[in-house]
Design a protein around this motif. Structure first.
Motif, PDB file in Angstrom:
ATOM      1  N   VAL A  27       0.839  -1.201   0.000  1.00 11.18           N
ATOM      2  CA  VAL A  27       0.000   0.000   0.000  1.00 11.18           C
ATOM      3  C   VAL A  27       0.873   1.251   0.000  1.00 11.18           C
ATOM      4  CG1 VAL A  27      -1.677   1.334   1.331  1.00 11.18           C
ATOM      5  CG2 VAL A  27      -1.975  -1.119   1.077  1.00 11.18           C
ATOM      6  N   ILE A  30       2.530   1.662  -3.472  1.00 17.11           N
ATOM      7  CA  ILE A  30       1.607   2.201  -4.477  1.00 17.11           C
ATOM      8  C   ILE A  30       1.387   3.683  -4.222  1.00 17.11           C
ATOM      9  CG2 ILE A  30      -0.768   2.113  -5.315  1.00 17.11           C
ATOM     10  CD1 ILE A  30      -0.735  -0.872  -4.866  1.00 17.11           C
ATOM     11  N   LEU A  32       3.324   5.855  -2.788  1.00 21.34           N
ATOM     12  CA  LEU A  32       4.482   6.694  -3.092  1.00 21.34           C
ATOM     13  C   LEU A  32       4.756   6.748  -4.592  1.00 21.34           C
ATOM     14  CD1 LEU A  32       6.874   5.778  -0.150  1.00 21.34           C
ATOM     15  CD2 LEU A  32       5.765   7.967  -0.586  1.00 21.34           C
ATOM     16  N   ILE A  36      -0.185   9.055  -4.389  1.00 24.16           N
ATOM     17  CA  ILE A  36      -1.534   9.095  -3.807  1.00 24.16           C
ATOM     18  C   ILE A  36      -1.360   9.278  -2.301  1.00 24.16           C
ATOM     19  CG2 ILE A  36      -3.744   7.905  -3.622  1.00 24.16           C
ATOM     20  CD1 ILE A  36      -2.872   6.194  -6.004  1.00 24.16           C
ATOM     21  N   PHE A  37      -1.548  10.506  -1.852  1.00 21.36           N
ATOM     22  CA  PHE A  37      -1.190  10.893  -0.490  1.00 21.36           C
ATOM     23  C   PHE A  37      -1.766   9.973   0.595  1.00 21.36           C
ATOM     24  CE2 PHE A  37      -1.120  13.554   3.254  1.00 21.36           C
ATOM     25  CZ  PHE A  37       0.125  14.145   3.185  1.00 21.36           C
ATOM     26  N   PRO A  38      -3.093   9.765   0.618  1.00 22.55           N
ATOM     27  CA  PRO A  38      -3.642   8.955   1.726  1.00 22.55           C
ATOM     28  C   PRO A  38      -3.081   7.539   1.750  1.00 22.55           C
ATOM     29  CG  PRO A  38      -5.412   9.767   0.286  1.00 22.55           C
ATOM     30  CD  PRO A  38      -4.132  10.267  -0.293  1.00 22.55           C
ATOM     31  N   LEU A  39      -2.903   6.930   0.559  1.00 24.38           N
ATOM     32  CA  LEU A  39      -2.371   5.574   0.541  1.00 24.38           C
ATOM     33  C   LEU A  39      -0.939   5.559   1.071  1.00 24.38           C
ATOM     34  CD1 LEU A  39      -3.514   3.834  -2.762  1.00 24.38           C
ATOM     35  CD2 LEU A  39      -4.510   3.743  -0.491  1.00 24.38           C
ATOM     36  N   GLY A  42      -1.133   6.118   4.948  1.00 28.51           N
ATOM     37  CA  GLY A  42      -1.725   4.966   5.617  1.00 28.51           C
ATOM     38  C   GLY A  42      -0.831   3.742   5.530  1.00 28.51           C
ATOM     39  N   GLY A  43      -0.293   3.520   4.342  1.00 29.28           N
ATOM     40  CA  GLY A  43       0.563   2.349   4.156  1.00 29.28           C
ATOM     41  C   GLY A  43       1.799   2.418   5.026  1.00 29.28           C
ATOM     42  N   ARG A  96       5.201  13.710  -2.268  1.00 25.62           N
ATOM     43  CA  ARG A  96       5.583  12.403  -1.716  1.00 25.62           C
ATOM     44  C   ARG A  96       6.374  12.595  -0.429  1.00 25.62           C
ATOM     45  NH1 ARG A  96       5.999  11.853  -7.452  1.00 25.62           N
ATOM     46  NH2 ARG A  96       5.009   9.979  -8.263  1.00 25.62           N
TER      47      ARG A  96
ATOM     48  N   THR B  10      -8.868   8.994   1.893  1.00 24.57           N
ATOM     49  CA  THR B  10      -8.366   9.313   3.226  1.00 24.57           C
ATOM     50  C   THR B  10      -9.250   8.696   4.291  1.00 24.57           C
ATOM     51  OG1 THR B  10      -7.717  11.411   2.270  1.00 24.57           O
ATOM     52  CG2 THR B  10      -7.555  11.208   4.657  1.00 24.57           C
ATOM     53  N   MET B  13      -8.685   4.944   4.369  1.00 23.23           N
ATOM     54  CA  MET B  13      -7.450   4.543   5.033  1.00 23.23           C
ATOM     55  C   MET B  13      -7.560   4.738   6.540  1.00 23.23           C
ATOM     56  SD  MET B  13      -5.397   3.163   2.994  1.00 23.23           S
ATOM     57  CE  MET B  13      -4.091   2.876   4.147  1.00 23.23           C
ATOM     58  N   LEU B  17      -7.117   1.828   9.255  1.00 23.92           N
ATOM     59  CA  LEU B  17      -6.081   1.827  10.288  1.00 23.92           C
ATOM     60  C   LEU B  17      -6.683   1.671  11.671  1.00 23.92           C
ATOM     61  CD1 LEU B  17      -3.572   4.492   8.992  1.00 23.92           C
ATOM     62  CD2 LEU B  17      -3.196   2.065   9.277  1.00 23.92           C
ATOM     63  N   LEU B 214       5.979  -3.387  -9.494  1.00 19.87           N
ATOM     64  CA  LEU B 214       5.911  -3.405  -8.032  1.00 19.87           C
ATOM     65  C   LEU B 214       5.552  -4.796  -7.517  1.00 19.87           C
ATOM     66  CD1 LEU B 214       4.166  -0.026  -7.161  1.00 19.87           C
ATOM     67  CD2 LEU B 214       6.512  -0.705  -6.674  1.00 19.87           C
TER      68      LEU B 214
END
Ligand code: HEM
Ligand SMILES: [Cu+2]
Lengths: 125, 598
Positions: A27, A30, A32, A36-39, A42-43, A96, B10, B13, B17, B214
């Motif tokens: 997560v 992906i 970074l 995608i800021f929230p991912l 959170g990741g 990032r 957001t 997530m 969490l 990835l």
């Protein structure tokens, strides 16, 4: 029995951390790579938090503070590296870097909250 | 990205969490009260104790760090990937039944081909080996578990996200995410894979390629973690009476394989990240002059050892299982070990045989040709040892044995065609034709998958406590054996005819051989449906194994450690149940299934 049994105690056949570490890594990657800021935030939280947790559980660390502080330091260094790298490429890396800083800040907040509110010897995230 | 989507993500997530944190705290509670059994337990009580050390139901499977559970998870995962990759290729073969495009367009064909290759090598091949090694190695070498059980679990759980990322392109189209499945082939050659339009806009798959990179990287991380774990386990966790001198052949091959992984996969990981950076972060590792050749060197420096990473442990399984049904010990054990080590070392010196046609320096090319020929020698040593083990043996054609013999047969054809490819003049003619496809499928399907089947049938009673249906097992073997040989021999002939690989269409002169290959693939497909049915059905409803020696190994004095463990386990279970006669288990060797034990 203490709350944080691990390898040095009688060995157990279950641990809740691995699956979340394995979820946090992709997560955050992906988040970074695709910016995608929230991912990303959170990741990173999931990944770093659970690594701290598993270190504690397996008695590689005695308390949560050491691992969490190390994680925060690594995140700050990584974010700074991104900011520096931003100067050398046309691709914008600033958001990032902010995402990495954001997860460092949230982890620090968690650390402070833990210090203030969680009774001694009680391990929680 | 739109603001709304950002907010939604957001929130998502955040909720995730918090949910994870809440769940983890509950787990901590569960741990502190389920731990009443604490303290050291003696050997005899251990198996029961372990059961109590795991939660029940689904949570058990999500949190387990027991090597046996993780082995089962790897097995289920690998077989699922095998089914996905198999269905992909069924579509491709149906398309190839006619010269023009009918069912599948060129773009989809390329995507299917790319994902088929990667799925079979990284999501089926490597994990299915890990299934055997995780379950068996600690048992065989007398370890309590792997050296790092938690790392073991992390390595496994990295794989499901990795698979989703590799296949993501197929879901992205229908979901309207604006990218496609990658069409780069498993080799990811630049400049195709760097993206002509820069960034993630290229026609070969866009962000689908980034996600695949990835995902591959993740599977590489998992494989490396597993390899470190196996090296540590085999070096440090052996029982006192398991020495280097009497270490079994399967552990030897896993040890060698882990060494190969340790050198090959981190390199692949770095190369993938360099490619990812070229695509997304403005670097130019592979965009500058010579970059394309650089990619091929990096890729194949990993790529060739990778094929031995897959085949060595499977050779180990064959060397372990085949002698059991020939009533003898493995002939020339030491030489099988030496040739394993030799292959391990040599496999890092042959990579450029995949690049003979690139215009590299001819003197370099010749040295790679020499080493590629040389690596055939230890492979042949093994083949002779298997055949000699069979010679004058008391051969029992059980399903695992049939697959072992099929392995040897197919490996010979695959190996001989490989030696031809290793010869530069021949390769310049056959490179990028269906001959190459035929060659490596004789190995990856005919040998690697066959050894996997042999292992699955052989240890099925050990893992499930039940017996599979022998008739179905034999049907599976014959359909697979005939199907493999029809399909891939036709491809070898197609290659001689000059049909290039990796196209959705072909010239009409190739039609009849292609139809034959498709028919062969359908035979294979039917065989695999029988296999899945047999596994699932027998796991739930198969005949219970009552003896600790379902293969009648005691008679030949080869009742190996893992079956002794199984014997003890069954005995304990029956004593506890108190219904069965004690001697029904101890005298062993009573046939479970007449047709499997003749
Ligand atoms: C007996 C020793 C072997 C030799 C000398 C050999 C030789 C070769 C050569 C020269 C090629 C390149 C053909 C070309 O692209 O023009 C090739 C391709 C390939 N071989 Fe082998 N091989 C051997 C065994 C194996 C084994 C054991 C495996 C699998 C476990 C394997 C898997 C492959 C694969 C996957 C390719 C295709 C790569 C690609 O172009 O996509 N080979 N082999
Ligand atoms: Cu090769």
């Amino acid at each position: 029995m203490d709350e944080n049994p691990g390898l040095s105690d009688q060995y157990r056949k279950a641990s809740p951390w691995p699956i979340f570490i394995a979820l946090g890594l992709p997560v955050s990657e992906i988040g970074l790579v695709f910016d995608i800021f929230p991912l990303a935030v959170g990741g990173l939280l999931l990944f770093c938090g659970c690594i701290a947790g598993i270190l504690l559980e397996s008695n590689y660390a005695k308390t949560l503070w050491g691992p969490v502080l190390t994680m925060i330091a690594i995140l700050v260094a990584f974010g700074a590296a991104l900011l520096v790298a931003d100067g050398y490429t046309e691709i914008g890396l600033v958001t990032r870097a902010y995402a990495v800083f954001a997860s460092a800040i949230i982890m620090s907040a968690g650390l402070v909250a833990g210090k203030l509110f969680v009774p001694k010897q009680q391990a929680s995230v | 990205m739109e603001i709304n989507a950002q907010i939604a993500l957001t929130v998502f997530m955040g909720v995730l969490l918090v949910a994870v944190a809440a769940w983890l705290t509950r787990i901590e509670d569960w741990r502190s009260y389920s731990s009443t059994a604490g303290g050291v337990v003696s050997q005899g009580e251990r198996s029961e104790y372990i059961e109590q050390e795991k939660p029940a139901g689904l949570i058990r499977w999500l949190t387990t760090v027991d090597h046996k559970d993780i082995g089962i998870l790897y097995g289920i995962y690998g077989l699922t990937a095998f089914a996905v990759g198999g269905l992909m290729v069924v579509l491709m073969r149906v398309e190839l039944a006619t010269p023009s495009t009918t069912l599948v367009g060129p773009a989809l064909y390329n995507s299917l081909m790319t994902s088929h290759g990667i799925t079979m090598l990284f999501l089926f091949g490597t994990p299915i080996i890990a299934a055997f090694s995780n379950y068996l190695i600690p048992l065989i070498i007398g370890a309590d578990d792997m050296a790092f059980p938690r790392i073991n679990a992390i390595a496994f759980w990295l794989l499901p996200p990795s698979a989703l990322m590799i296949w993501a392109g197929f879901f992205a189209g229908p979901l309207g995410l604006g990218f496609e499945a990658p069409q780069t082939a498993w080799t990811l050659y630049t400049p195709l894979s760097t993206g002509s339009a820069g960034g993630s806009l290229d026609p070969a798959g866009g962000a689908g390629i980034d996600l695949m990179l990835l995902g591959l990287h993740l599977s590489g991380v998992a494989a490396t973690m597993g390899a470190i774990n196996f090296i540590a386990t085999i070096f440090t966790q052996r029982d006192e009476n398991v020495t280097w001198a009497n270490l079994d052949i399967f552990s030897w091959t896993i040890l060698t394989q882990s060494g190969l992984i340790l050198f090959a996969f981190p390199l692949l990981g770095s190369a993938l990240l360099m490619l990812l950076a070229d695509r997304n972060f403005g670097t130019s590792f592979f965009l500058a002059d010579g970059g394309n050749l650089l990619w091929q060197h990096l890729f194949w420096f990993f790529g060739h050892p990778e094929v031995y990473i897959l085949v060595l442990p499977m050779m180990g399984i064959v060397s372990y299982v085949l002698p059991r049904f020939a009533g003898r010990k493995l002939f020339g054990f030491k030489f099988v070990v030496y040739s394993t080590l030799a292959i391990g070392v040599l496999s890092f010196g042959v990579w450029a045989h995949h690049m003979f046609a690139t215009g590299m320096d001819p003197r370099l090319r010749a040295s790679f040709m020499a080493v590629s020929m040389a690596i055939a020698i230890p492979s042949a040593v093994k083949t002779f040892n298997w055949i000699t083990t069979l010679w004058n043996g008391r051969i029992r054609l059980t399903t695992p044995m049939l697959f072992c013999i099929g392995f040897v047969s197919n490996f010979i054809i695959g190996g001989v065609t490989g030696v031809f490819l290793a010869s530069i003049p021949v390769d310049l003619v056959l490179h990028d034709t269906y001959y190459v496809v035929g060659h490596f499928h004789y190995i990856v399907m005919g040998a690697i998958a066959f050894a996997g089947f042999a292992g699955i049938y052989y240890w099925f009673p050990l893992v499930t406590g039940r017996m599979y249906q022998a008739t179905l097992g034999k049907a599976h073997f014959w359909l697979s054996f005939i199907g493999t040989n029809i399909t891939f021999f036709a491809m070898i002939l197609l290659g001689y005819g000059g049909m290039p690989r990796r196209y959705a269409t072909y010239l009409p002169q190739f039609t009849s051989l292609n139809v034959i290959a498709t028919v062969g693939a359908m035979i294979l497909f039917v065989g695999q449906i029988i296999f899945v049915w047999n596994l699932v059905n027998s796991w739930y409803a198969g005949k219970r194994v009552e003896s600790g020696d379902p293969w009648d190994l005691k008679r030949d004095g080869v009742h190996t450690v893992e079956w002794q463990w199984f014997d003890r386990k069954i005995e304990t279970a029956i004593t506890d149940g108190g219904e069965e006669e004690q001697n029904a288990v101890t005298d062993g060797g009573e046939p479970i299934d007449k047709s499997e034990n003749n």
